[in-house]
Structures are given as structure tokens and as C-alpha cells.
Write a protein that holds these residues in place. Structure first.
Motif, PDB file in Angstrom:
ATOM      1  N   LEU A   1       0.880  -0.993   0.128  1.00  0.00           N
ATOM      2  CA  LEU A   1      -0.230  -0.055   0.415  1.00  0.00           C
ATOM      3  C   LEU A   1       0.272   1.381  -0.151  1.00  0.00           C
ATOM      4  O   LEU A   1       0.501   2.354  -0.271  1.00  0.00           O
ATOM      5  CB  LEU A   1      -0.201  -0.195   1.333  1.00  0.00           C
ATOM      6  N   LEU A   2       2.062   1.484   0.131  1.00  0.00           N
ATOM      7  CA  LEU A   2       2.463   2.220   0.816  1.00  0.00           C
ATOM      8  C   LEU A   2       3.903   2.633   0.243  1.00  0.00           C
ATOM      9  O   LEU A   2       4.176   1.692  -1.384  1.00  0.00           O
ATOM     10  CB  LEU A   2       3.535   2.220   1.356  1.00  0.00           C
ATOM     11  N   SER A   3       4.437   3.768  -0.198  1.00  0.00           N
ATOM     12  CA  SER A   3       5.726   3.852  -1.379  1.00  0.00           C
ATOM     13  C   SER A   3       6.557   3.878  -1.328  1.00  0.00           C
ATOM     14  O   SER A   3       6.680   3.386   0.550  1.00  0.00           O
ATOM     15  CB  SER A   3       5.682   6.259  -1.359  1.00  0.00           C
ATOM     16  N   PRO A   4       7.551   3.493  -2.206  1.00  0.00           N
ATOM     17  CA  PRO A   4       9.087   3.094  -1.733  1.00  0.00           C
ATOM     18  C   PRO A   4       9.922   3.600  -1.024  1.00  0.00           C
ATOM     19  O   PRO A   4      10.667   2.974  -0.774  1.00  0.00           O
ATOM     20  CB  PRO A   4       9.816   2.977  -2.815  1.00  0.00           C
ATOM     21  N   GLU A   5       9.131   4.909  -1.329  1.00  0.00           N
ATOM     22  CA  GLU A   5      10.916   5.917   0.431  1.00  0.00           C
ATOM     23  C   GLU A   5      10.227   6.120   1.538  1.00  0.00           C
ATOM     24  O   GLU A   5       9.624   6.145   2.577  1.00  0.00           O
ATOM     25  CB  GLU A   5      10.217   7.721  -0.449  1.00  0.00           C
ATOM     26  N   ALA A   6       8.666   5.414   1.873  1.00  0.00           N
ATOM     27  CA  ALA A   6       8.219   4.991   2.739  1.00  0.00           C
ATOM     28  C   ALA A   6       9.413   4.401   3.773  1.00  0.00           C
ATOM     29  O   ALA A   6       9.543   3.510   3.661  1.00  0.00           O
ATOM     30  CB  ALA A   6       7.003   4.037   3.063  1.00  0.00           C
ATOM     31  N   THR A   7       9.044   5.050   5.082  1.00  0.00           N
ATOM     32  CA  THR A   7      10.122   3.695   5.947  1.00  0.00           C
ATOM     33  C   THR A   7       9.752   3.291   7.025  1.00  0.00           C
ATOM     34  O   THR A   7       8.211   2.836   7.019  1.00  0.00           O
ATOM     35  CB  THR A   7      10.583   5.244   7.057  1.00  0.00           C
ATOM     36  N   GLN A   8      10.476   2.468   7.509  1.00  0.00           N
ATOM     37  CA  GLN A   8       9.651   1.560   8.528  1.00  0.00           C
ATOM     38  C   GLN A   8       8.817   1.839   9.468  1.00  0.00           C
ATOM     39  O   GLN A   8       7.313   1.684   9.813  1.00  0.00           O
ATOM     40  CB  GLN A   8      10.862   0.850   9.839  1.00  0.00           C
ATOM     41  N   ALA A   9       8.922   3.163  10.082  1.00  0.00           N
ATOM     42  CA  ALA A   9       7.607   4.125  10.845  1.00  0.00           C
ATOM     43  C   ALA A   9       6.544   3.966  10.330  1.00  0.00           C
ATOM     44  O   ALA A   9       5.315   3.988  10.964  1.00  0.00           O
ATOM     45  CB  ALA A   9       7.923   5.461  11.181  1.00  0.00           C
ATOM     46  N   ASP A  10       6.264   4.902   9.065  1.00  0.00           N
ATOM     47  CA  ASP A  10       5.130   4.548   8.255  1.00  0.00           C
ATOM     48  C   ASP A  10       4.933   3.446   8.345  1.00  0.00           C
ATOM     49  O   ASP A  10       3.084   3.430   8.425  1.00  0.00           O
ATOM     50  CB  ASP A  10       5.904   5.133   7.122  1.00  0.00           C
ATOM     51  N   ARG A  11       5.254   2.419   8.218  1.00  0.00           N
ATOM     52  CA  ARG A  11       4.781   1.160   8.198  1.00  0.00           C
ATOM     53  C   ARG A  11       4.022   1.060   9.458  1.00  0.00           C
ATOM     54  O   ARG A  11       2.662   0.013   8.973  1.00  0.00           O
ATOM     55  CB  ARG A  11       5.958   0.569   7.696  1.00  0.00           C
ATOM     56  N   ASP A  12       4.579   1.158  10.135  1.00  0.00           N
ATOM     57  CA  ASP A  12       4.197   1.373  11.556  1.00  0.00           C
ATOM     58  C   ASP A  12       3.194   1.214  12.217  1.00  0.00           C
ATOM     59  O   ASP A  12       2.092   0.926  12.342  1.00  0.00           O
ATOM     60  CB  ASP A  12       5.718   0.995  12.419  1.00  0.00           C
ATOM     61  N   GLU A  13       2.582   2.665  10.761  1.00  0.00           N
ATOM     62  CA  GLU A  13       1.588   3.575  11.792  1.00  0.00           C
ATOM     63  C   GLU A  13       0.748   3.641  10.979  1.00  0.00           C
ATOM     64  O   GLU A  13      -0.772   2.621  11.654  1.00  0.00           O
ATOM     65  CB  GLU A  13       2.043   4.909  11.443  1.00  0.00           C
ATOM     66  N   LEU A  14       1.169   2.767   9.650  1.00  0.00           N
ATOM     67  CA  LEU A  14      -0.150   2.677   8.959  1.00  0.00           C
ATOM     68  C   LEU A  14      -0.424   1.086  10.023  1.00  0.00           C
ATOM     69  O   LEU A  14      -1.445   0.843   9.608  1.00  0.00           O
ATOM     70  CB  LEU A  14      -0.158   2.695   7.250  1.00  0.00           C
ATOM     71  N   GLN A  15       0.264   0.276   9.803  1.00  0.00           N
ATOM     72  CA  GLN A  15      -0.685  -1.273  10.740  1.00  0.00           C
ATOM     73  C   GLN A  15      -0.742  -0.864  11.653  1.00  0.00           C
ATOM     74  O   GLN A  15      -2.013  -1.735  11.716  1.00  0.00           O
ATOM     75  CB  GLN A  15       1.056  -2.460  10.718  1.00  0.00           C
ATOM     76  N   ARG A  16      -0.712   0.437  12.521  1.00  0.00           N
ATOM     77  CA  ARG A  16      -1.092   0.289  13.722  1.00  0.00           C
ATOM     78  C   ARG A  16      -3.052   0.746  13.150  1.00  0.00           C
ATOM     79  O   ARG A  16      -3.754   0.164  13.973  1.00  0.00           O
ATOM     80  CB  ARG A  16      -0.929   1.346  14.213  1.00  0.00           C
ATOM     81  N   GLN A  17      -3.318   2.010  12.416  1.00  0.00           N
ATOM     82  CA  GLN A  17      -4.268   2.543  11.934  1.00  0.00           C
ATOM     83  C   GLN A  17      -5.340   0.996  11.355  1.00  0.00           C
ATOM     84  O   GLN A  17      -6.116   1.575  11.333  1.00  0.00           O
ATOM     85  CB  GLN A  17      -3.479   3.520  10.836  1.00  0.00           C
ATOM     86  N   LEU A  18      -4.485   0.428  10.890  1.00  0.00           N
ATOM     87  CA  LEU A  18      -5.710  -0.951  10.148  1.00  0.00           C
ATOM     88  C   LEU A  18      -6.033  -1.873  11.503  1.00  0.00           C
ATOM     89  O   LEU A  18      -6.046  -3.281  10.645  1.00  0.00           O
ATOM     90  CB  LEU A  18      -4.632  -1.314   9.344  1.00  0.00           C
ATOM     91  N   GLY A  19      -5.087  -1.813  12.269  1.00  0.00           N
ATOM     92  CA  GLY A  19      -4.957  -2.657  13.218  1.00  0.00           C
ATOM     93  C   GLY A  19      -4.970  -4.287  13.378  1.00  0.00           C
ATOM     94  O   GLY A  19      -5.150  -4.845  13.528  1.00  0.00           O
ATOM     95  N   LEU A  20      -3.071  -4.419  12.277  1.00  0.00           N
ATOM     96  CA  LEU A  20      -3.337  -4.737  12.037  1.00  0.00           C
ATOM     97  C   LEU A  20      -1.518  -5.212  12.700  1.00  0.00           C
ATOM     98  O   LEU A  20      -0.921  -6.174  12.722  1.00  0.00           O
ATOM     99  CB  LEU A  20      -2.159  -4.964  10.579  1.00  0.00           C
ATOM    100  N   ASP A  21      -1.194  -4.522  13.630  1.00  0.00           N
ATOM    101  CA  ASP A  21      -0.189  -4.567  15.141  1.00  0.00           C
ATOM    102  C   ASP A  21      -0.442  -4.959  16.572  1.00  0.00           C
ATOM    103  O   ASP A  21       0.325  -5.793  17.063  1.00  0.00           O
ATOM    104  CB  ASP A  21       0.075  -3.715  15.806  1.00  0.00           C
ATOM    105  N   ARG A  22      -2.214  -5.594  16.008  1.00  0.00           N
ATOM    106  CA  ARG A  22      -2.610  -7.244  17.157  1.00  0.00           C
ATOM    107  C   ARG A  22      -1.957  -8.136  16.913  1.00  0.00           C
ATOM    108  O   ARG A  22      -1.864  -8.736  15.834  1.00  0.00           O
ATOM    109  CB  ARG A  22      -3.954  -7.046  17.664  1.00  0.00           C
ATOM    110  N   SER A  23      -2.537  -9.225  18.114  1.00  0.00           N
ATOM    111  CA  SER A  23      -1.576 -10.896  17.423  1.00  0.00           C
ATOM    112  C   SER A  23      -3.159 -10.834  16.754  1.00  0.00           C
ATOM    113  O   SER A  23      -4.282 -11.086  16.221  1.00  0.00           O
ATOM    114  CB  SER A  23      -1.752 -10.983  18.516  1.00  0.00           C
TER     115      SER A  23
END
Lengths: 305, 502
Positions: free
Chosen positions: A37-59
Motif C-alpha cells: 500500500l505504501l510508497s517505496p520512500e516509506a520508512t519502517q515508521a510509516d509502515r508501523d503507523e499504517l499497521q496500527r491504523q489498520l489494526g494489524l499490529d495486534r496478535s
């Protein structure tokens, strides 16, 4: 009867739960929607943030529980890609798929039943052999190839029908023929063999010796008794067409659930995958139940308790 | 030169007056994919950017050669290293009649940066710290560090299409997304998911009314279907004609094929981060010598490709024309491998299937070429989602086939992403090269940047962190009824000047 229905409902519930769990595990094990979903310039922090927003950071187990809790209320979540409720997207695409599947189903029944019956009346005749060759062809030719051939013949060469997209009845012809071919072939063969079985039975000889018109023997006595396996396969084929319309929908740019679901799988759009699978399973289960009920109408010996 | 520009500008004003008259006709375009939403900020794929290009406008655009051209901006001034001032175009109106002002630009950028928007390309603009309105038609942007490619980022970024701030604030996001308005040459009419998008000419467009009355964009995923529609006149323009069907389309009456070198380059990843033989430069060079690029392009791509020295195309700022592609030299490859002392080299080769033109077939051919020079290959065809997850999480084993479309038209968009370890797609880092890449990324002096990129390019070639393959060639099928359509290397289409004869 009421108790039977309740039990079936309970079984259906378990089946759907099982299906969602399997789909959930498979889709979450392979791939990652955030990466896609994210641009190649996205950093790990960007990915973590989106993961949290989508609720994918939970077990995973927690994600599944949350999903079931919402799904029970008819909420499958918001599509990661389309930013709309997943169920709404599926329901938007459903009429196109149902239209195509029903048309294909009607087409295949209208062709296969008469063809199968005629073939069974004179086994080994020219008609029988032609019918069976057609059936063999229909069952072995890939849908994909058939679709393209129809486009080249009826769309490009003869220009009888529009090539792609949904619109009037003329748009429906080629996709419906393509989708119907396989099940027409299967049903023709089954109708024939099922009829041949019955035509050998004693009661048919009795009916004939009574001097009944052959027409009546075939349709009233033989066909009615051959009907149970035919109905079973017609219903099974309907379910298969419903979920197997993906290829036909892709070839003819038909805006149905199949294309939506396949793209959702490519993009790991979990809410849409789940909603599509749920709706399709519901249809499958409903059709099966319907068939079981139809059995009792055709054959009084069958009852459910 | 100045005179040339004068003539050019006069011509620009003349052309619309020549073709004056109400827009007419209907143009139907078939592309492979549908939109996912009507919100430019959330867009992610080319099929969506084409809608953005039609309904909206942005500060700058690229011309076909890759030069940025002012659109809603008219000029810029660099105030200091980190502050840019933009003058905006006056007299531009949104489709509902609201005037376009600096507030709309500020709103658009801040909306992209708002995490709630979940804009896929937010990371490309995160370094914009402030957007300050000086007056209705003057705007300043403050970046964290100097950013020489700020304008190119806008030109490349359809996601920065300018949105109507007043309309969205008054009506809310949802109504806007059901019926979006922009300042672009076409107005939104209707969108039926996976079926069609219908647009209509906006006669009040600031650069003059478009020539076509109605535009329909249809998603037709299957190549053969798209081409059959083109042949029968069901569509007027079909994108992505695969190389093996080009001759068939060329033979159709009333249709022409426009072929254009693509901004997309194809190469192989080599994982040089994990310990192993690929950390040895000689092995990487050997793999480059082992690939017969010429016959791959001729036999598998039917000629639709151009050999590459590194992974930059002539479109890109910083391209070094003096570099020549690695020649096909299997003997040299064997020698280099022997020197490196790798006799029984065994490597995993990953490839997607159906993601890029003939990807799996090309990979199979290359795997065979590697085996020929004595490298054993464990060949793996990967599902795209599964493969990219491995790529981004740095779990790729050994070799992987990939394509890269750097639409910034600047070397930064390639080098920064591929040769700095922290970037998503990088499997290589060299401290000296890294320092040059970072320096070029923040240098406002063009000459200095160019020199740096020449230095970097030469080092990239020598170090061979990738196996360089080819630049793709794109083919578009266009009906002869369509006038003024020009295929572009960045896969965008702009329909403002396009006409159709019935």
C-alpha cells in the motif's frame, strides 16, 4: 421438519465460521497489505503507523476475535484500498455476478436436459454420439480459451454481440455462454447416464407394456425418477459457477464479485476478501438447503426429522 | 533560444483559437485496472492517476521529455535553502465556480500529510514542514532540509492534485468523494466500479475548453479483450499492448500503434547484505557478463526493450550517456567466478509471474544463462504479495527479478531507493556512495548534482550491485479517429488536447 431446519442452520453457522477462519489464516500468513500500500520512500515508521491504523499490529488470534465480533453485526470492516465498507462493495458487485450466473444456469439447463434425454433414448445413435462429443469438448476446453474464441468469432468476426462490459441482454450472451459451457456438458452427461439407468428398470417395461405413449414414459416415468442426481449436480454447478465466474468476469470485463475478490486477494485487502467469501458461502449453503428440501417434494420416500 | 520560446508561446495561444468551437464526440479508453476510490490523495496506481490527470490539476506537470512545466503554479523563487515561494495561477476556477487560491494548495498538502488520510505517498512529502499562505496567489513552503527535487515531486505526484478546500470544508469529505470537483479539463459525471468512469468536458478550463465532449475510461483487464474492442471500434485507445500482439494490432485497419521507451527499467536484485558470495564484486560482475541481453530483448520481448548500462534511463536527470551496457561475455564471467574462488556456486532465483511484461519467461532464460557459466540456480516463481513482503523486510534470498518506474525523472528516485540500506527496496550499501547520494539529495546547485550523479553512476556500474537488464518499451493502440494523442514514457495520459473524429 422445524428441528431439522434448526440443526441445518446451526451446521451452516459452523461451516461459515470454519471458512472465515481458514481464509483468515491463509491470507494473513502470506504477504502484507501495508507493504503493498505504501510508497517505496516509506520508512519502517510509516509502515508501523499504517499497521496500527489498520489494526494489524495486534496478535492474530485477537484480530480474528475482533473480526468475528464485528462480522456478527454485519460489519466486515473498511476496505484498505477502496476506503468503503467491505460488505457494501461486495453487495454493489453482487447483482452483476448473480445476473451472469443465473443466465448461465438457465442456459445450461435448457440445453443439457433435453439433449441428455434425447441421447438416452437411442444410445449409440448419431444424436447420442454428437451430444457426447460436445459434452467431452465442453468439459475439457479451458474457459479462458472458450471466452477468447467467442470474442473473436461473435464479437470481432460476426459482430453479433458487444465484446465486453455489462449493459443490456446482448452484453450477457457471450459471458453466459462461456460460463455455461462446462456445466452444460457435465449436466448433459449426467442426465444421459441417469436416464439410461432408469430406462432399464422394470417399471419402465411395465409402463411400456401398458401401451403408454413413449413420450409419456420418458417424461413422466423415467425422467421424474432420474431427477434426483440431476438436481444435485445442477445445484452444485450453480455454486461452482457463482465462485468460478472469476475467469469469465475477467475476460469479458464483467463488474462482478469475482474480479473484486481476486483483486482483493492480490492486494491483501482482508475485509473485502472476508466479506466476499462470506456472501458466496451463504449462497452455497442456501442452495444446498434448498436442494435438500426439493428432494422431499420429488421423492416422497425422502423425509427429514 | 528566447525567440524560440516566444514563438512557442504564441503558438500555444493560437492552437486553441484554431480549434475553437464546442467540445464534441466521445472518447473511450480501455486500461487494465479500475480506480479504487475517487480521492487523489489515496491513489496508488497508474489507472487512478489518469483520472487525477483529467479531473484535477496540480502545481507542475512533466512534458514528454521529462521537463517540469508550471500548471497551477506559474513561477517559483528559492527564498533560502529550505524555503520555496510559489506564485499561483490567477483566474482558475473549480468545476463549481469557486476560485482556486493558495488555501487550496495548503489544504491539499496538509491533507496528504495527515496520517488519518492514509495517503500512500505521504512519505514523499513528509519533509514539507510548513505551507504558508502569503496572499491568495503566493505561497511559501518550508522543507526540513534543502530539497532540489521538490518541483519534480509535484510534477510526478498525481496524488498532489489540488482539491477544493472550501467545497470539502463546507460539504464534508464524503459528499466530495461521491461527486468530486477539481480544476481539471474534465468534470466527473459517473463511476460504476469495475465497469466505467464517465467524464465530461469542462468548458471553463483555464487553458481553454477541451476538444472532446465525453470521456469514458473502462477497466478491461484481459489484453486480448482490450485489443478486440480496439479492433471493432468499441474503444478508441487501448493501453498496455503486449509486445507479442503488437504486429496483430498494427495490421488492423484504422488503428495505429504508438511505441515509446518507458521510464520503467528491469533488473535483478542481488542480496549483498546477507553474508555470501554475492558480497564479492567479481561474482556480481560475472553475473552481469553472463546475461545475453540482446537475445532476451529480440527473442522474448520481440524487440520491445533497450539494453541498460545501469538502472537509469535517458529520461532521468543525472543519466550518464558515456556508460555502455555490460557486454555478453560468458568466458569472462567464468573467469571472474574462478578468480573469486566460487566453483560450486548455487543461488536462489526469485521471479514474479505476470507482474511485468514476460517476467517469468525472461527469468527462465536468465537462469539458463547463469547455469551455462556454472552457477546452479534454484528457480522460484513467487506470488507478488508474498514476494514484495520478502523484498521490503529484507528477506530476499540471493536473486530477484524486479522492475522500477522512477517517475520523478531524477536519479534520486532510483539511487536513494536502491543503494541506501534503510530504503524499502535496497539490498546494497557503500559508505562512500551513500554520502554522495545524500549530498546530491540536498544540493540545490544543479551542476553539482549532475557531477555527483555521474560519479555515482560510474561507481554503480563498477560495483554491479544489481544485474542490469533493459528499459521497457510501451505500446499503445490508438484509433486513427483520435487526434493529438501522444503516448508517454511515464504511462500517464493527458486528454486536454486530444480530439476525436466520428
Amino acid at each position: 421438519m422445524g428441528g431439522y431446519l434448526l440443526r441445518r442452520l446451526y451446521h451452516s453457522f459452523i461451516v461459515i465460521l470454519g471458512i472465515t477462519l481458514i481464509i483468515f489464516i491463509i491470507t494473513h500468513m502470506i504477504g502484507d497489505p501495508v507493504v503493498l500500500l505504501l510508497s517505496p520512500e516509506a520508512t519502517q515508521a510509516d509502515r508501523d503507523e499504517l499497521q496500527r491504523q489498520l489494526g494489524l499490529d495486534r496478535s492474530l488470534p485477537l484480530q480474528y476475535i475482533v473480526f468475528i465480533k464485528d462480522a456478527v453485526r454485519g460489519d466486515f470492516g473498511v476496505s484498505f484500498r477502496h476506503q468503503r465498507p467491505a460488505l457494501e462493495l461486495v453487495l454493489q458487485h453482487l447483482p452483476a455476478t448473480l445476473e451472469l450466473t443465473l443466465a448461465a444456469m438457465v442456459l445450461s439447463v435448457l440445453i443439457s436436459l433435453p439433449l441428455g434425454i434425447l441421447a438416452s433414448m437411442k444410445p449409440g445413435s448419431l444424436l447420442d454420439r454428437t451430444g457426447m462429443t460436445f459434452a467431452l469438448f465442453g468439459q475439457s476446453a479451458p474457459v479462458f480459451w472458450i471466452g477468447i474464441m467467442f470474442i473473436l468469432l461473435f464479437g470481432v468476426k460476426l459482430r453479433w454481440f458487444p465484446i465486453s462490459g455489462r449493459g443490456g441482454i446482448e452484453n450477457l450472451v457471450m459471458p453466459a455462454m462461456t460460463l455455461a459451457l462446462f456445466s452444460t456438458a457435465a449436466q448433459t452427461r449426467l442426465t444421459r447416464s441417469s436416464m439410461l439407468d432408469v430406462l432399464d428398470k422394470d417399471f419402465i417395461r411395465t409402463a411400456r407394456s401398458k401401451g403408454l405413449h413413449e413420450f409419456k414414459v420418458i417424461l413422466k416415468h423415467a425422467f421424474k425418477n432420474a431427477l434426483i442426481p440431476i438436481i444435485t449436480i445442477v445445484a452444485l454447478q450453480f455454486g461452482m459457477m457463482l465462485s468460478g465466474a472469476v475467469i469469465t468476469e475477467t475476460i469479458f470485463a464483467w463488474p462482478g464479485v469475482g474480479r473484486l475478490a481476486v483483486n482483493a486477494i492480490y492486494n491483501r485487502d482482508y475485509p473485502v476478501i472476508q466479506a466476499a467469501v462470506f456472501v458466496t458461502s451463504l449462497f452455497f449453503i442456501f442452495i444446498n438447503l434448498l436442494v435438500d428440501l426439493i428432494y422431499t417434494k420429488i421423492d416422497p420416500r425422502i423425509t427429514y426429522r | 533560444m528566447k525567440r524560440f520560446f516566444m514563438v512557442f508561446f504564441i503558438l500555444c495561444f493560437l492552437i486553441p483559437s484554431v480549434s475553437l468551437g464546442a467540445p464534441k464526440g466521445k472518447l473511450i479508453i480501455a486500461q487494465a485496472v479500475d480506480l479504487t476510490s475517487l480521492d487523489p490523495a489515496r491513489h496508488h496506481t497508474q489507472g487512478e492517476f489518469n483520472y487525477d490527470n483529467a479531473v484535477f490539476d496540480r502545481l507542475y506537470l512533466f512534458d514528454v521529455q521529462g521537463n517540469s512545466v508550471p500548471r497551477l503554479a506559474v513561477s517559483h523563487r528559492i527564498v533560502n535553502d529550505t524555503t520555496w515561494e510559489f506564485k499561483l495561477r490567477k483566474g482558475v476556477k473549480f468545476h463549481n465556480g469557486d476560485p482556486f487560491t493558495a488555501a487550496d494548495v495548503k489544504f491539499t498538502i496538509e491533507r496528504i500529510l495527515d496520517p488519518k488520510t492514509k495517503a500512500p505517498f505521504a512519505a514523499n512529502f513528509r519533509h514539507i514542514k510548513e505551507v504558508n499562505i502569503i496572499d491568495d496567489y503566493t505561497l511559501q513552503m518550508v522543507t526540513e532540509k534543502p530539497d532540489p527535487i521538490l518541483i519534480k515531486r509535484f510534477a510526478a505526484g498525481a496524488t498532489t492534485s489540488i482539491l477544493p478546500s472550501k467545497y470539502i470544508k463546507e460539504k464534508g469529505e464524503d459528499p466530495f468523494l461521491r461527486h468530486p470537483i477539481g480544476t481539471g479539463p474534465f468534470q466527473f459525471v459517473e463511476w460504476v466500479r469495475n465497469d466505467r468512469l464517465v467524464l465530461e468536458a469542462y468548458e471553463g478550463y483555464w487553458a481553454g475548453s477541451p476538444l472532446v465532449k465525453t470521456v469514458v475510461i473502462r477497466p478491461i483487464p484481459e489484453d486480448a479483450t482490450r485489443i478486440a474492442e480496439l479492433q471493432t471500434g468499441g474503444v478508441d485507445i487501448a493501453v498496455n499492448i503486449p509486445p507479442f500482439l503488437v504486429n496483430q494490432v498494427k495490421a488492423m485497419p484504422g488503428v495505429e500503434v504508438q511505441s515509446v521507451p518507458s521510464g520503467r527499467v528491469i533488473f535483478l536484485y542481488l542480496n549483498t547484505l546477507a553474508p555470501g558470495p554475492l558480497q564479492d564484486k567479481r561474482v556480481r560482475q560475472a553475473l552481469n557478463y553472463a546475461v545475453d541481453k540482446k537475445s532476451i530483448i529480440e527473442k522474448i520481448l520481440m524487440g520491445s526493450g533497450f539494453q541498460m548500462a545501469i538502472n537509469l534511463t535517458p529520461y532521468h536527470f543525472g543519466y550518464d550517456p558515456s556508460l555502455q551496457p555490460y557486454p555478453y561475455d560468458p568466458e569472462k564471467a567464468k573467469k571472474l567466478l574462478a578468480e573469486a574462488g566460487h566453483r560450486d556456486l548455487k543461488l536462489v532465483f526469485n521471479t514474479p509471474s505476470g507482474r511485468y511484461i514476460m517476467d517469468k519467461q525472461v527469468s527462465e532464460a536468465i537462469a539458463g544463462m547463469f547455469e551455462k557459466v556454472g552457477v546452479k540456480i534454484d528457480f522460484k516463481v513467487r506470488e507478488w504479495g508474498d514476494y514484495t513482503k520478502d523484498l521490503v523486510t529484507k528477506k530476499l534470498v540471493d536473486i530477484g527479478f524486479i522492475g522500477w518506474g522512477n517517475v520523478n525523472y531524477d536519479a534520486d528516485g532510483t539511487f536513494f531507493v536502491y543503494f541506501i540500506k534503510d530504503a524499502a527496496f535496497s539490498y546494497y550499501e557503500d559508505p562512500e556512495m551513500k554520502s554522495w547520494i545524500i549530498e546530491a539529495r540536498h544540493a540545490l546547485d544543479e551542476k553539482k548534482r549532475k557531477d555527483l550523479y555521474t560519479k555515482i553512476s560510474k561507481k554503480v556500474f563498477e560495483e554491479a550491485p544489481l544485474v542490469f537488464l533493459y528499459q521497457q518499451q510501451d505500446h499503445w493502440g490508438v484509433s486513427k479517429k483520435v487526434k493529438n494523442f501522444q503516448a508517454r514514457g511515464d504511462e500517464n495520459f493527458y486528454l486536454y488536447r486530444v480530439g476525436v473524429e466520428k
